[in-house]
Design a protein around this motif. Structure first.
Motif, PDB file in Angstrom:
ATOM      1  N   PRO B  48      -0.578 -21.053  19.461  1.00 33.16           N
ATOM      2  CA  PRO B  48      -1.493 -20.852  17.943  1.00 33.16           C
ATOM      3  C   PRO B  48      -1.300 -21.811  17.119  1.00 33.16           C
ATOM      4  O   PRO B  48      -0.086 -21.936  16.950  1.00 33.16           O
ATOM      5  N   ASP B  49      -2.159 -22.454  16.553  1.00 35.48           N
ATOM      6  CA  ASP B  49      -2.261 -23.214  15.269  1.00 35.48           C
ATOM      7  C   ASP B  49      -2.942 -22.735  14.417  1.00 35.48           C
ATOM      8  O   ASP B  49      -4.191 -22.672  14.229  1.00 35.48           O
ATOM      9  N   LYS B  50      -2.320 -22.062  13.232  1.00 31.17           N
ATOM     10  CA  LYS B  50      -3.197 -21.327  12.266  1.00 31.17           C
ATOM     11  C   LYS B  50      -4.057 -22.150  11.432  1.00 31.17           C
ATOM     12  O   LYS B  50      -5.079 -21.838  10.952  1.00 31.17           O
ATOM     13  N   ALA B  51      -3.137 -23.408  10.952  1.00 34.02           N
ATOM     14  CA  ALA B  51      -3.883 -24.435  10.092  1.00 34.02           C
ATOM     15  C   ALA B  51      -5.443 -24.680  10.892  1.00 34.02           C
ATOM     16  O   ALA B  51      -6.171 -24.738   9.766  1.00 34.02           O
ATOM     17  N   LYS B  52      -5.381 -25.025  12.073  1.00 36.30           N
ATOM     18  CA  LYS B  52      -6.434 -25.483  12.684  1.00 36.30           C
ATOM     19  C   LYS B  52      -7.322 -24.454  13.214  1.00 36.30           C
ATOM     20  O   LYS B  52      -8.513 -24.781  13.463  1.00 36.30           O
TER      21      LYS B  52
END
Lengths: 428, 466
Positions: B48-52
């Motif tokens: 998971p990449d929360k920023a993107k």
């Protein structure tokens, strides 16, 4: 680094001679087996655990409280007095937690609290019983009776009951498979049974014959699938539960008397130890044993493979080895039980530090005075001190599965002892 | 589209949460992409990449002897249901604080707008236009099935070739690290296996992995003889070591092998018999299930979530859901039959592909106990959810007093989604196995590949029936 061990001094030792709610006429008459549960409950400076002890067909659980001890070595002192680990049960008559009616329990293995079944017990004639917390009688049974595959008479013989009525079982590491061994009466053929302990506990999956052997006295798993059996032809056979009815490879050890005992390390997965009737203890590496079976560099095809142990040790005075067990917490620690009932503590670290599993030219480290001194850590003279008739028996001594170095044992006269040897490592 | 849907249920939804397509290009020249066999599977890692706001995963795609890893990125909410997408399909707790609710509503609207747009999503944006080079290659063989193990293990992936050979691959090493090679020899007929006359009849092999990945069982044909072969192979101590060889007499092909747990497995052969075995028992099946009706049994899969359910699919398009406990009990139950008569083994439910579309492959969901997909001979993917059935049935209820649901009703309630993959674009699409994969972690995420190497990654938008 030289180590000196203060022999015969204990960090703690506690004993209890239990009393029972029902009358026990002659306590010597009943066979006993011993194991620990894996419960540990820290409470007020002690560690609560429990021992499981069988006498004839009755199985008792006794709580005991181990001293926590101080963390720093400097403060540790050998204890000269007997401790009070059994204070909570002392004086109270015990009633059996489980009963395997009509059978004599010869071996027990604790399965754990979370499982459907808590304890697996084997009787002298090779039957198995699964017990559950709160249910006094077995919940599953694999019963061995007279029949085509077993000779009831031989199993129950009073002439030589301890020769033929020798059986054993072992659990795979995931507890999903049980393998048990038993004699096939007086015929030249002992039997292994692979039994399910996952989907349908007690379902017999397969029966394997070990031809040319009257007794297969020890079986032991190395992982979830690989196991070894040790028979009275002095051959250790290595099997996989998933392969056909032939061993993967074998190890013959015709020297040094009859092979009596065998155990594999659950910590290292590769090491195992054998013990013989003449008092020899040998440490082996299963990888080297297997490689030797296909290595033809030093022998002709058709000749026996050259299988060497890592090192060998001995019991002084030719005290026979009746039982051997690897520690559950350390890859180096092993105890052996002598025919006298003495318990020998070994530390294999010295032998293993001189062992190089890559070196094809290596030779076994023979029992030298140096090796013996470096490796024999402690001697517990247990029952033999008190009773010259004391005989070493199998499954009467056990390591605690979680607490380092703690050993429990039961003597012929039902004295239960737990102790921890005092070992102050002297790096000077 | 609408015409295809009507036979099942008025308005069977064919809307997607997500649909991305990619036709990969390759660094090496590929002359005729249609010529190569293709298979697909997912890796289980998700990042998971929360920023993107994205979730990265990857799929493994084989074409002939080459295996490619293709990254794909999905909206974060496809795995973390706390926000948006699930909101539109599930009733969420009412006690969410107001801020979140408003935000969710906003997202929901966005999504609905998104769903209405006809454009495809961009899960493959990162790899689009880039030329792919093979991550692994099984030279000289054609990969026919792949199974992802775990990146932390000694080997990352197992691939099976068309002739029944197995290769273990590891991250970072392009060639296999272990191999079980099937060649001409006394126990296999090389000629038959490589026959160009009827390659798809005899060159059918399969493997199954135990739940703990310790043991692998593979099946392959023994040439043209009436005898197919199972091999039990170690995947723990010595990966690739053949522990035992079993013969399944009276069968030419054993096309499917699936495990139920660490030891129990089932095999499905061309005599329309499912045999159930334990890796630890001797050389006979524990019990069998014979299925004479409904044409040839083509496929079979077990539920790893329940460990008890399995699905069979036949050449006439009939799909059956079974309970292994009932199948086994029937073999010893003599209340309704004489000893010596065949056991009465009944399925839990029988479903069908409309229009007799044969069942080429079935796959149970690894995240849900009630969902599975079937792949038709047309290449269409059918999504089934048995929740409706389980709601009515009780497996302890021995007497079948509960009236079974009408077949049409069941069919309508259980067929949740229908993906018309390649069938739409090329009529030459043939029913193939291992061309559709379900993601092992992300619910409902499916990837398919068509003979012209078009990859489709989708999640159906499933509206709960009232």
């Amino acid at each position: 680094m030289a180590k000196t061990y203060k022999q015969k001094s204990y960090e703690y030792i506690s004993s209890l001679k239990p009393r029972f709610t029902q009358r026990v006429d002659n306590v010597f008459h009943h066979d006993k087996a011993f194991t620990f549960s894996n419960k540990i409950i820290p409470q007020e400076g002690t560690l609560g655990t429990s021992v499981i002890y069988s006498q004839g067909s009755d199985i008792y659980e006794m709580d005991c409280a181990l001293p926590l001890g101080s963390e720093s070595d400097a403060k540790r002192q050998p204890q000269t007095e007997y401790g009070d680990a059994f204070k909570s049960v002392e004086g109270k008559p015990l009633s059996p937690k489980w009963v395997y009616q009509g059978e004599t329990v010869a071996k027990m293995e604790y399965l754990g609290n979370g499982n459907e079944t808590t304890l697996l017990a084997m009787s002298k004639n090779g039957s198995l019983a699964w017990f559950q917390e709160g249910v006094k009688v077995p919940v599953h049974i694999v019963q061995e009776m007279m029949g085509p595959a077993t000779s009831y008479a031989a199993m129950h013989s009073h002439v030589r009951p301890n020769n033929l009525a020798v059986s054993d079982f072992t659990l795979s590491y995931d507890n999903e498979t049980v393998v048990k061994s038993q004699s096939n009466g007086s015929e030249e053929d002992s039997i292994l049974k692979i039994i399910d302990n996952a989907g349908k506990p007690s379902e017999i999956l397969r029966t394997i014959h070990v031809p040319g052997t009257t007794v297969t006295h020890t079986v032991k798993f190395f992982d979830n699938h690989l196991y070894a059996s040790c028979s009275d032809d002095n051959v250790i056979r290595f099997w996989d539960t998933r392969t056909g009815d032939k061993p993967l490879f074998i190890l013959e050890d015709p020297k040094n008397g009859s092979l009596n005992a065998f155990d594999s390390s659950s910590v290292s997965n590769n090491l195992f130890v054998t013990g013989t009737s003449t008092g020899f203890v040998k440490l082996w590496d299963i990888r080297a044993v297997e490689t030797a079976t296909t290595d033809l560099s030093k022998r002709q095809n058709g000749e026996d493979p050259i299988q060497n142990e890592i090192a060998n040790f001995y019991h002084k005075g030719g005290d026979a080895v009746v039982d051997v067990q690897f520690s559950y917490t350390s890859p180096y620690e092993v105890f052996t039980v002598g025919g006298t009932g003495n318990i020998y503590h070994w530390d294999m670290e010295y032998a293993l530090s001189n062992y190089d599993d890559e070196d094809p030219e290596r030779v076994p480290q023979d029992a030298s005075e140096e090796l013996q001194i470096q490796s024999l850590r402690f001697l517990h003279t247990g029952g033999s001190r008190r009773n010259p008739r004391q005989k070493g028996k199998r499954n009467t001594v056990a390591w605690h599965p979680i607490v380092d170095d703690v050993i429990g044992t039961v003597d012929d006269d039902s004295l239960v002892t737990i102790y921890k040897p005092f070992s102050l490592e002297d790096s000077a | 589209m609408q015409r295809r849907n009507t036979p099942f249920r008025r308005g069977t939804p064919s809307l997607y949460h997500h649909l991305s397509m990619l036709k990969p290009s390759f660094v090496s020249r590929v002359d005729n992409v249609l010529h190569y066999d293709k298979t697909i599977t997912f890796r289980s890692e998700i990042i998971p990449d929360k920023a993107k706001g994205i979730l990265s995963t990857s799929l493994l795609y084989s074409q002939g002897s080459d295996i490619y890893e293709i990254d794909c990125s999905l909206p974060l909410e496809s795995f973390y249901p706390s926000s948006s997408n699930k909101k539109s399909t599930k009733n969420e707790k009412k006690d969410d604080n107001k801020d979140t609710t408003t935000k969710d509503n906003g997202d929901k609207e966005n999504n609905e707008q998104k769903n209405k747009t006809a454009s495809f999503d961009d899960a493959f944006a990162a790899v689009e236009g880039k030329r792919l080079s093979p991550k692994w290659a099984y030279l000289g063989e054609t990969v026919s099935k792949m199974s992802y193990l775990d990146s932390s293990d000694d080997s990352t992936m197992i691939a099976m070739s068309k002739n029944g050979s197995l290769a273990w691959f590891r991250d970072g090493i392009k060639v296999p690290v272990h191999i079980v090679q099937e060649m001409m020899g006394p126990s296999t007929s090389y000629a038959a296996m490589h026959s160009h006359v009827r390659p798809n009849n005899l060159a059918v092999s399969d493997f199954g992995l135990s739940s703990n990945l310790d043991t692998l069982v593979k099946s392959h044909s023994n040439g043209s003889e009436e005898d197919s072969i199972l091999k039990i192979i170690d995947n723990a101590g010595k990966p690739g070591e053949i522990l035992r060889t079993l013969h399944v007499p009276g069968t030419t092909v054993t096309h499917t092998v699936r495990f139920f747990d660490n030891y129990l497995y089932g095999t499905c052969s061309d005599d329309n018999t499912l045999r159930f075995w334990d890796t630890r028992t001797a050389e006979k099946p524990l019990f069998i299930l014979t299925e004479h009706q409904n044409g040839r049994l083509n496929s079979f899969d077990t539920s790893q979530v329940t460990g008890e359910l399995f699905v069979t699919g036949s050449s006439t398009g009939v799909i059956k859901l079974w309970d292994i406990r009932a199948v086994e009990n029937a073999t010893t139950d003599l209340t309704h039959r004489q000893n010596g008569e065949d056991p009465i083994q009944n399925e839990l439910v029988s479903l069908y592909h409309s229009g007799g579309d044969s069942v080429a492959d079935v796959a149970f969901s690894e995240t849900s106990s009630s969902e599975f997909i079937t792949v038709g001979g047309t290449g269409n993917v059918y999504h089934w959810d048995m929740e409706y059935l389980f709601g009515r049935n009780d497996d302890d209820n021995e007497d079948d007093s509960t009236t079974p649901a009408a077949p049409e009703e069941l069919q309508g309630q259980c067929l949740k989604f229908f993906h018309t993959a390649g069938g739409r674009r090329t009529s030459a699409q043939q029913g193939k196995r291992n061309i559709v994969a379900m993601h092992p972690v992300i619910d409902d995420l499916v990837c398919t590949v068509t003979p012209d190497s078009q990859l489709s990654l989708y999640r159906p938008l499933k509206l709960r029936s009232v």
